[in-house]
Enzyme design. Structure first.
Site, PDB file in Angstrom:
ATOM      1  N   GLY A 244      29.245  41.854  49.310  1.00 51.90           N
ATOM      2  CA  GLY A 244      30.224  42.442  50.136  1.00 51.90           C
ATOM      3  C   GLY A 244      29.385  43.215  51.046  1.00 51.90           C
ATOM      4  O   GLY A 244      28.083  43.285  50.986  1.00 51.90           O
TER       5      GLY A 244
ATOM      6  N   LYS B  34      25.494  58.100  44.150  1.00 52.60           N
ATOM      7  CA  LYS B  34      24.837  59.379  43.794  1.00 52.60           C
ATOM      8  C   LYS B  34      24.034  59.322  42.262  1.00 52.60           C
ATOM      9  O   LYS B  34      22.948  59.727  42.082  1.00 52.60           O
ATOM     10  CB  LYS B  34      25.795  60.593  43.607  1.00 52.60           C
ATOM     11  CG  LYS B  34      26.562  60.842  42.556  1.00 52.60           C
ATOM     12  CD  LYS B  34      27.254  61.991  42.161  1.00 52.60           C
ATOM     13  CE  LYS B  34      28.317  61.845  41.318  1.00 52.60           C
ATOM     14  NZ  LYS B  34      27.749  61.863  39.811  1.00 52.60           N
TER      15      LYS B  34
ATOM     16  N   LYS C  16      25.056  56.783  30.650  1.00 50.18           N
ATOM     17  CA  LYS C  16      26.001  56.810  31.553  1.00 50.18           C
ATOM     18  C   LYS C  16      25.264  56.291  32.959  1.00 50.18           C
ATOM     19  O   LYS C  16      25.951  55.430  33.806  1.00 50.18           O
ATOM     20  CB  LYS C  16      26.697  58.147  32.056  1.00 50.18           C
ATOM     21  CG  LYS C  16      27.532  58.323  33.122  1.00 50.18           C
ATOM     22  CD  LYS C  16      28.597  57.436  33.234  1.00 50.18           C
ATOM     23  CE  LYS C  16      29.211  57.634  34.361  1.00 50.18           C
ATOM     24  NZ  LYS C  16      30.397  56.495  34.802  1.00 50.18           N
TER      25      LYS C  16
ATOM     26  N   GLU D 208      31.871  59.674  30.770  1.00 56.64           N
ATOM     27  CA  GLU D 208      33.037  59.014  31.064  1.00 56.64           C
ATOM     28  C   GLU D 208      32.916  57.629  31.858  1.00 56.64           C
ATOM     29  O   GLU D 208      32.068  57.509  32.747  1.00 56.64           O
ATOM     30  CB  GLU D 208      34.032  59.920  32.019  1.00 56.64           C
ATOM     31  CG  GLU D 208      35.429  59.262  32.464  1.00 56.64           C
ATOM     32  CD  GLU D 208      36.004  58.718  31.512  1.00 56.64           C
ATOM     33  OE1 GLU D 208      36.397  59.567  30.618  1.00 56.64           O
ATOM     34  OE2 GLU D 208      36.374  57.481  31.304  1.00 56.64           O
ATOM     35  N   PHE D 209      33.511  56.634  31.629  1.00 56.77           N
ATOM     36  CA  PHE D 209      33.110  55.400  32.076  1.00 56.77           C
ATOM     37  C   PHE D 209      34.502  54.647  32.628  1.00 56.77           C
ATOM     38  O   PHE D 209      34.614  53.689  33.415  1.00 56.77           O
ATOM     39  CB  PHE D 209      33.003  54.454  31.050  1.00 56.77           C
ATOM     40  CG  PHE D 209      31.572  54.603  30.450  1.00 56.77           C
ATOM     41  CD1 PHE D 209      30.206  54.276  30.998  1.00 56.77           C
ATOM     42  CD2 PHE D 209      31.479  55.357  29.127  1.00 56.77           C
ATOM     43  CE1 PHE D 209      29.148  54.701  30.274  1.00 56.77           C
ATOM     44  CE2 PHE D 209      30.485  55.656  28.496  1.00 56.77           C
ATOM     45  CZ  PHE D 209      29.301  55.456  28.983  1.00 56.77           C
TER      46      PHE D 209
ATOM     47  N   PHE E 203      31.542  41.471  38.376  1.00 57.02           N
ATOM     48  CA  PHE E 203      30.363  42.713  39.329  1.00 57.02           C
ATOM     49  C   PHE E 203      29.487  41.801  39.972  1.00 57.02           C
ATOM     50  O   PHE E 203      28.257  42.280  40.213  1.00 57.02           O
ATOM     51  CB  PHE E 203      29.822  43.559  38.472  1.00 57.02           C
ATOM     52  CG  PHE E 203      30.382  44.915  38.588  1.00 57.02           C
ATOM     53  CD1 PHE E 203      31.672  45.138  38.096  1.00 57.02           C
ATOM     54  CD2 PHE E 203      30.072  45.834  39.595  1.00 57.02           C
ATOM     55  CE1 PHE E 203      32.232  46.551  38.399  1.00 57.02           C
ATOM     56  CE2 PHE E 203      30.542  46.948  39.786  1.00 57.02           C
ATOM     57  CZ  PHE E 203      31.926  47.341  39.354  1.00 57.02           C
TER      58      PHE E 203
ATOM     59  N   CYS F  67      30.241  57.435  42.780  1.00 49.90           N
ATOM     60  CA  CYS F  67      29.542  57.293  41.683  1.00 49.90           C
ATOM     61  C   CYS F  67      28.270  56.725  41.759  1.00 49.90           C
ATOM     62  O   CYS F  67      27.150  57.350  41.718  1.00 49.90           O
ATOM     63  CB  CYS F  67      30.316  57.011  40.521  1.00 49.90           C
ATOM     64  SG  CYS F  67      31.570  58.272  39.782  1.00 49.90           S
TER      65      CYS F  67
ATOM     66  N   ARG G 135      34.620  58.745  49.580  1.00 49.46           N
ATOM     67  CA  ARG G 135      33.183  59.275  49.426  1.00 49.46           C
ATOM     68  C   ARG G 135      32.381  57.918  49.370  1.00 49.46           C
ATOM     69  O   ARG G 135      32.636  56.968  49.060  1.00 49.46           O
ATOM     70  CB  ARG G 135      33.218  60.157  48.319  1.00 49.46           C
ATOM     71  CG  ARG G 135      33.837  61.236  48.083  1.00 49.46           C
ATOM     72  CD  ARG G 135      33.773  62.235  46.966  1.00 49.46           C
ATOM     73  NE  ARG G 135      34.614  61.561  45.826  1.00 49.46           N
ATOM     74  CZ  ARG G 135      34.672  62.164  44.804  1.00 49.46           C
ATOM     75  NH1 ARG G 135      34.135  63.224  44.607  1.00 49.46           N
ATOM     76  NH2 ARG G 135      35.687  61.650  43.961  1.00 49.46           N
TER      77      ARG G 135
ATOM     78  N   GLU H 134      37.821  54.275  39.104  1.00 52.35           N
ATOM     79  CA  GLU H 134      38.812  54.643  39.952  1.00 52.35           C
ATOM     80  C   GLU H 134      39.788  53.515  40.243  1.00 52.35           C
ATOM     81  O   GLU H 134      39.178  52.374  40.305  1.00 52.35           O
ATOM     82  CB  GLU H 134      38.321  55.174  41.442  1.00 52.35           C
ATOM     83  CG  GLU H 134      37.828  56.634  40.952  1.00 52.35           C
ATOM     84  CD  GLU H 134      37.299  57.520  42.262  1.00 52.35           C
ATOM     85  OE1 GLU H 134      37.613  57.192  43.453  1.00 52.35           O
ATOM     86  OE2 GLU H 134      36.317  58.137  42.098  1.00 52.35           O
TER      87      GLU H 134
HETATM   88  N1  LIG Z   1      35.132  59.707  39.986  1.00 52.32           N
HETATM   89  C1  LIG Z   1      34.981  58.751  38.955  1.00 52.32           C
HETATM   90  O1  LIG Z   1      35.145  57.741  39.084  1.00 52.32           O
HETATM   91  C2  LIG Z   1      34.171  59.126  37.729  1.00 52.32           C
HETATM   92  C3  LIG Z   1      33.700  58.287  36.632  1.00 52.32           C
HETATM   93  C4  LIG Z   1      33.113  58.673  35.854  1.00 52.32           C
HETATM   94  C5  LIG Z   1      32.422  60.135  35.825  1.00 52.32           C
HETATM   95  N2  LIG Z   1      32.311  60.718  36.788  1.00 52.32           N
HETATM   96  C6  LIG Z   1      31.858  61.968  36.679  1.00 52.32           C
HETATM   97  O2  LIG Z   1      32.828  63.059  36.372  1.00 52.32           O
HETATM   98  C7  LIG Z   1      32.381  64.083  37.054  1.00 52.32           C
HETATM   99  C8  LIG Z   1      33.776  64.465  37.894  1.00 52.32           C
HETATM  100  O3  LIG Z   1      34.029  63.585  38.769  1.00 52.32           O
HETATM  101  P1  LIG Z   1      35.315  63.525  39.820  1.00 52.32           P
HETATM  102  O4  LIG Z   1      35.276  62.317  40.763  1.00 52.32           O
HETATM  103  O5  LIG Z   1      36.417  63.835  38.869  1.00 52.32           O
HETATM  104  O6  LIG Z   1      35.173  64.755  40.655  1.00 52.32           O
HETATM  105  P2  LIG Z   1      36.022  65.605  41.855  1.00 52.32           P
HETATM  106  O7  LIG Z   1      35.243  66.034  42.716  1.00 52.32           O
HETATM  107  O8  LIG Z   1      37.281  64.626  41.829  1.00 52.32           O
HETATM  108  O9  LIG Z   1      36.674  66.957  40.945  1.00 52.32           O
HETATM  109  C9  LIG Z   1      36.082  68.082  40.651  1.00 52.32           C
HETATM  110  C10 LIG Z   1      36.984  69.252  40.179  1.00 52.32           C
HETATM  111  O10 LIG Z   1      36.213  70.179  39.720  1.00 52.32           O
HETATM  112  C11 LIG Z   1      36.588  71.664  40.103  1.00 52.32           C
HETATM  113  N3  LIG Z   1      35.729  72.580  39.912  1.00 52.32           N
HETATM  114  C12 LIG Z   1      34.741  72.869  40.656  1.00 52.32           C
HETATM  115  N4  LIG Z   1      34.081  74.022  39.893  1.00 52.32           N
HETATM  116  C13 LIG Z   1      35.183  74.359  38.948  1.00 52.32           C
HETATM  117  C14 LIG Z   1      35.047  75.433  37.900  1.00 52.32           C
HETATM  118  N5  LIG Z   1      34.005  76.493  37.854  1.00 52.32           N
HETATM  119  N6  LIG Z   1      36.041  75.573  37.064  1.00 52.32           N
HETATM  120  C15 LIG Z   1      37.032  74.394  37.313  1.00 52.32           C
HETATM  121  N7  LIG Z   1      37.249  73.414  37.993  1.00 52.32           N
HETATM  122  C16 LIG Z   1      36.285  73.246  38.972  1.00 52.32           C
HETATM  123  C17 LIG Z   1      37.004  71.000  41.640  1.00 52.32           C
HETATM  124  O11 LIG Z   1      37.734  71.916  42.468  1.00 52.32           O
HETATM  125  C18 LIG Z   1      37.290  69.753  41.799  1.00 52.32           C
HETATM  126  O12 LIG Z   1      38.940  69.639  41.795  1.00 52.32           O
HETATM  127  C19 LIG Z   1      31.140  63.890  38.100  1.00 52.32           C
HETATM  128  O13 LIG Z   1      30.174  64.176  37.386  1.00 52.32           O
HETATM  129  C20 LIG Z   1      31.211  62.496  38.069  1.00 52.32           C
HETATM  130  O14 LIG Z   1      30.050  61.712  38.521  1.00 52.32           O
HETATM  131  C21 LIG Z   1      33.255  60.357  37.840  1.00 52.32           C
END
Ligand SMILES: NC(=O)c1ccc[n+]([C@@H]2O[C@H](COP(=O)([O-])OP(=O)(O)OC[C@H]3O[C@@H](n4cnc5c(N)ncnc54)[C@H](O)[C@@H]3O)[C@@H](O)[C@H]2O)c1
Length: 454
Positions: A259, A269, A210, A154-155, A255, A266, A339, A158
């Protein structure tokens, strides 16, 4: 299509709501009962523009469902998205326990062919682990249902996640299965009309794509911050340099904003995780180590400026009796996500130095309250103006639009020491000095000696 999405965070909930909006039948699954109960009542636990209305509409139209019952979700869906967290482990590598737990759950409950789509950001080789986990549970069940595991990183950004999901600029699909390719094309057909955005590749390439994307973006930021710090010492202005290099089409304007460091869930980590992967391969990544080191340093840069301003030729690191306003807590505008945010380094550094903080953020107040609780040296204020009451200085950590055009006269009367430390370069230094402020941005050719600007 009947789809289940595991994880209702920034990625899973947005993806689920957007797929439901496109006509798919979607069940969002989470282990967090409060989140699921809230979602059933139209309460979206994250701030993401446009998300709440999409979630409520999908739920009311019966396209979008929420449950903690994984069995029901797996049995009633043919496509299963994994969108759970992959936080850093103790050593910085990606912690796969949540992803593998979902794989185990899928293996426990599947009752026919399933397409398993991994959206979480995971190290190369994770699809093989997911595959093995499902197979091992199926073996324990003495069954042998067929399935494909696809990597579909996923790209989304937020703050613009709904739009990014509805109008992705690319859809990366890692698979060697012809059947999975056809199904993925069908799934994303509503988002793939204008021109073909599907990019098929091997699973391993998709997983690494990714990390490569996030690490490239983090590299651009750290590079600019390095230039900014040089500019500061050389009496040059990084904003002029930004225009100078951005106009080169090989470089571009995106980009390259200097700053006070990158944060969020993301970049930090993912850079760390790829560093660990490279180390494990005995091929240490010199570039990524530098990107991370520059960023760690940069997150402390505002505190350095504050120390230099208040040292007065005497002891730095002592802000006893000072009250500092902080505008912006989220790691970037349009999100409530704090975060790894620079604001946290700033708040904690100010407290260490004995200062009190009055803070305001348009979206991240609740999250900040949840993290720090009630403390005497933190006042969470309802408006940007309230945050300025009785303060000595202002620090800007996030470039929310509402900070760009403040009432400068009011700021002059309210900020006792008339000093602004701007971690996002949103004001014009010349104008601020003419107005009567001491103003310090990032890389703007100003060095501080005591209270003097040179
Ligand atoms: N946040 C971003 O902008 C972004 C963008 C691209 C990719 N990602 C990646 O996507 C993934 C998710 O990121 P996020 O920011 O949405 O995470 P997040 O922490 O906001 O949400 C994760 C959710 O998964 C739930 N969860 C945990 N274990 C579970 C299970 N067994 N069954 C069902 N639900 C469960 C948690 O309760 C939580 O609500 C990560 O790997 C992240 O690196 C994030």
């Amino acid at each position: 299509m009947n789809i289940a999405v595991f994880g209702t965070g920034y990625v899973g909930l947005v993806q689920g709501a957007v797929l439901a909006d496109a006509g798919h039948h979607v069940i969002c699954v989470d282990i967090d009962e409060d989140k699921i109960e809230g979602l059933k009542n139209g309460i979206v636990h994250i701030y993401e523009p446009g998300l709440e209305s999409l979630v409520v509409a999908g739920y009311e139209q019966g396209q979008l469902h929420f449950t903690t019952n994984a069995q029901e979700a797996v049995e009633n869906s043919d496509t299963l998205f994994i969108a759970v967290g992959t936080p850093p482990d103790d050593d910085g590598s990606a912690d796969l326990q949540y992803v593998l737990k979902v794989a185990e759950t899928i293996g426990c409950h599947m009752n026919g062919y399933r397409l398993v789509v991994n959206k979480s950001t995971v190290p190369v080789g994770t699809a093989d682990k997911v595959n093995e986990q499902i197979k091992s549970v199926l073996r324990q069940r003495n069954t042998d249902f067929d399935f494909d595991v696809v990597s579909n990183p996923e790209f989304l950004k937020e703050g613009a996640a709904v739009n990014d999901c509805k109008r992705p600029d690319r859809i990366v699909i890692g698979t060697s299965s012809a059947r999975a390719r056809v199904k993925m094309r069908e799934l994303y057909a509503p988002f793939n009309r204008n021109h073909d955005k599907m990019i098929y590749m091997s699973v391993r390439s998709a997983e690494l794509t990714k990390y490569a994307a996030n690490c490239m973006l983090a590299t651009k930021i750290s590079f600019m911050n390095e230039m900014a710090n040089l500019a500061e010492r050389l009496g040059a202005d990084i904003e002029e340099i930004r225009h100078g290099i951005g106009s080169d089409s090989r470089i571009g304007y995106s980009f390259i904003y200097p700053g006070a460091g990158y944060g969020g869930s993301c970049f930090p980590k993912d850079v760390q995780a790829l560093i660990r992967t490279a180390n494990a391969l005995d091929y240490p990544s010199r570039i990524l180590q530098a990107v991370e080191a520059v960023n760690e340093h940069q997150k402390g840069h505002l505190l350095e400026l504050i120390d230099r301003f208040y040292s007065n030729g005497g002891s730095a690191n002592n802000l006893d009796g000072k009250t500092i306003a902080v505008w912006g807590l989220a790691f970037k505008p349009q999100t409530d996500d704090v975060r790894e945010a620079t604001s946290r380094v700033v708040l904690e550094g100010l407290w260490q130095r004995g200062a009190r903080v009055r803070a305001f953020d348009p979206a991240a107040m609740q999250e900040t309250q949840r993290i720090y609780g009630d403390r005497e040296d933190l006042a969470l204020c309802g408006t940007r103006e309230e945050a300025l009451k009785g303060v000595d200085a202002l620090v800007i950590c996030t470039e929310w639009k509402q900070f760009w055009s403040p009432d400068y006269n009011e700021m002059l009367t309210k900020i006792g020491d008339r000093v602004i430390f701007d971690g996002r370069n949103i004001y014009d230094p010349e104008k601020m000095r003419t107005l009567g402020f001491s103003y310090y941005g990032i890389g703007r050719g100003l060095s501080i000696t005591g209270n003097e600007i040179q």
